[in-house]
Motif scaffolding. Structure first.
Motif, mmCIF file in Angstrom:
data_model
loop_
_atom_site.group_PDB
_atom_site.id
_atom_site.type_symbol
_atom_site.label_atom_id
_atom_site.label_comp_id
_atom_site.label_asym_id
_atom_site.label_seq_id
_atom_site.Cartn_x
_atom_site.Cartn_y
_atom_site.Cartn_z
ATOM 1 N N ALA A 194 0.830 -1.203 0.000
ATOM 2 C CA ALA A 194 0.000 0.000 0.000
ATOM 3 C C ALA A 194 0.864 1.253 0.000
ATOM 4 N N LEU A 195 1.956 1.235 0.774
ATOM 5 C CA LEU A 195 2.864 2.384 0.803
ATOM 6 C C LEU A 195 3.554 2.562 -0.546
ATOM 7 N N ALA A 196 3.952 1.441 -1.166
ATOM 8 C CA ALA A 196 4.613 1.514 -2.465
ATOM 9 C C ALA A 196 3.682 2.092 -3.530
ATOM 10 N N ALA A 197 2.384 1.835 -3.384
ATOM 11 C CA ALA A 197 1.400 2.357 -4.332
ATOM 12 C C ALA A 197 0.900 3.737 -3.935
ATOM 13 N N ASP A 198 1.496 4.312 -2.872
ATOM 14 C CA ASP A 198 1.101 5.631 -2.376
ATOM 15 C C ASP A 198 -0.371 5.674 -1.957
ATOM 16 N N GLU A 199 -0.843 4.533 -1.443
ATOM 17 C CA GLU A 199 -2.225 4.440 -0.953
ATOM 18 C C GLU A 199 -2.196 4.583 0.574
ATOM 19 N N SER A 200 -2.122 5.812 1.051
ATOM 20 C CA SER A 200 -1.929 6.035 2.486
ATOM 21 C C SER A 200 -3.125 5.569 3.308
ATOM 22 N N ALA A 203 -2.942 1.886 3.540
ATOM 23 C CA ALA A 203 -1.845 1.512 4.430
ATOM 24 C C ALA A 203 -2.282 1.603 5.889
ATOM 25 N N ARG A 204 -3.035 2.650 6.221
ATOM 26 C CA ARG A 204 -3.523 2.795 7.599
ATOM 27 C C ARG A 204 -4.458 1.643 7.962
ATOM 28 N N GLU A 205 -5.311 1.261 7.023
ATOM 29 C CA GLU A 205 -6.213 0.137 7.270
ATOM 30 C C GLU A 205 -5.430 -1.157 7.469
ATOM 31 N N GLU A 206 -4.402 -1.353 6.643
ATOM 32 C CA GLU A 206 -3.589 -2.560 6.747
ATOM 33 C C GLU A 206 -2.804 -2.601 8.062
#
Length: 275
Positions: A194-200, A203-206
């Motif tokens: 998620a971080l690599a895809a810039d999906e912040s 990422a928080r959910e994960e």
């Protein structure tokens, strides 16, 4: 001066007077079911904190504060004609008698288990019977899920542990700790993706999923995650205070770089290890 020790009836009288519309305390008169809940949670944590610090001289006061919360709710209920403190005591005693037939075989305080050894009492059968009683009680309350009576007000770590423990009782669980560790690695990888895809937001959910998996590892290792994290918090605090103190002595507090702070951090670890 009256040296008589106060008893429980004195406490119940005190609570009633505090809530008396004519003679009571203005603050206590303003309280209701919801306003007291945060105080109840705080008092429970203060009891836990005193025990963890082995501050037994503080414990009677902290336990008293927690007991006062029960008295408070009982007073609200008595004012509304629902129940009183004595009903609370009766319900608790009756429930404990019902759940301990291996100690009170006739379901009365006068009955005894007849010389069974502690090893005989501490059996899987006793634990299973306890869970059976709790399941019956949930059924009486028309619960439809093993998760129904897990309190929502629990701290997130404690609630996660309780939810996963309940699910495990009906077979929804990993076979051993290695399975949980694999799940932790999977969840960590999803955070990284998620971080690599810039999906912040993802990422928080994960991160939440990762924390839940770590809680499951604590449960699998038969340790309470809330207690483990509190112990780690205390350890971090001790070590960081050492870093601050050392940097203050060097006149570097607020100016030191990460390498300097890490050096003192490792020194704090060594000091603790050598004690």
């Amino acid at each position: 001066m009256n040296d008589r020790r106060h008893d429980l009836e004195d406490l119940l009288i005190l609570m009633a007077v505090l809530r008396d519309e004519r003679d009571g305390c203005p603050w206590d008169l303003k309280q209701d079911w919801d306003s007291i809940v945060p105080h109840t949670l705080e008092e429970a944590y203060e009891v836990a904190d005193a025990i963890e610090r082995r501050a037994f001289d503080e414990l009677p006061g902290e336990l008293g504060d927690l007991l006062f919360q029960v008295v408070y709710y009982s007073q609200f209920a008595a004012e509304e004609g629902r129940f009183d403190f004595h009903d609370v005591v009766h319900a608790l005693t009756a429930k404990m008698l019902r759940r301990h037939p291996h100690v009170f075989p006739d379901g009365t305080l006068a009955s005894r288990r007849g010389g069974a050894t502690a090893a005989e009492v501490e059996t899987h059968q006793v634990h299973s019977r306890w869970e059976s009683f709790k399941a019956e009680e949930r059924a009486e309350r028309a619960s439809t899920s093993v998760l129904d009576d897990v309190p929502r007000a629990l701290p997130a770590l404690s609630r996660a542990a309780k939810l996963s423990k309940r699910a495990a009782r009906v077979g929804f669980d990993w076979p051993d700790a290695r399975g949980v560790i694999a799940k932790i690695r999977e969840e960590l990888e999803e955070v990284e993706q998620a971080l690599a895809a810039d999906e912040s937001e993802l990422a928080r959910e994960e991160v939440g999923d990762l924390l839940f998996a770590v809680v499951n590892l604590a449960r699998t290792l038969k340790t309470d995650p809330e207690q483990r994290l509190r112990a780690t918090n205390a350890k971090f605090e001790r070590r960081f205070r050492h870093v601050e103190s050392a940097l203050t002595e060097e006149g570097r507090l607020g100016e030191a770089d990460l390498d300097e702070m890490e050096r003192h951090w490792q020194q704090a670890k060594r000091i603790e290890t050598n004690r």
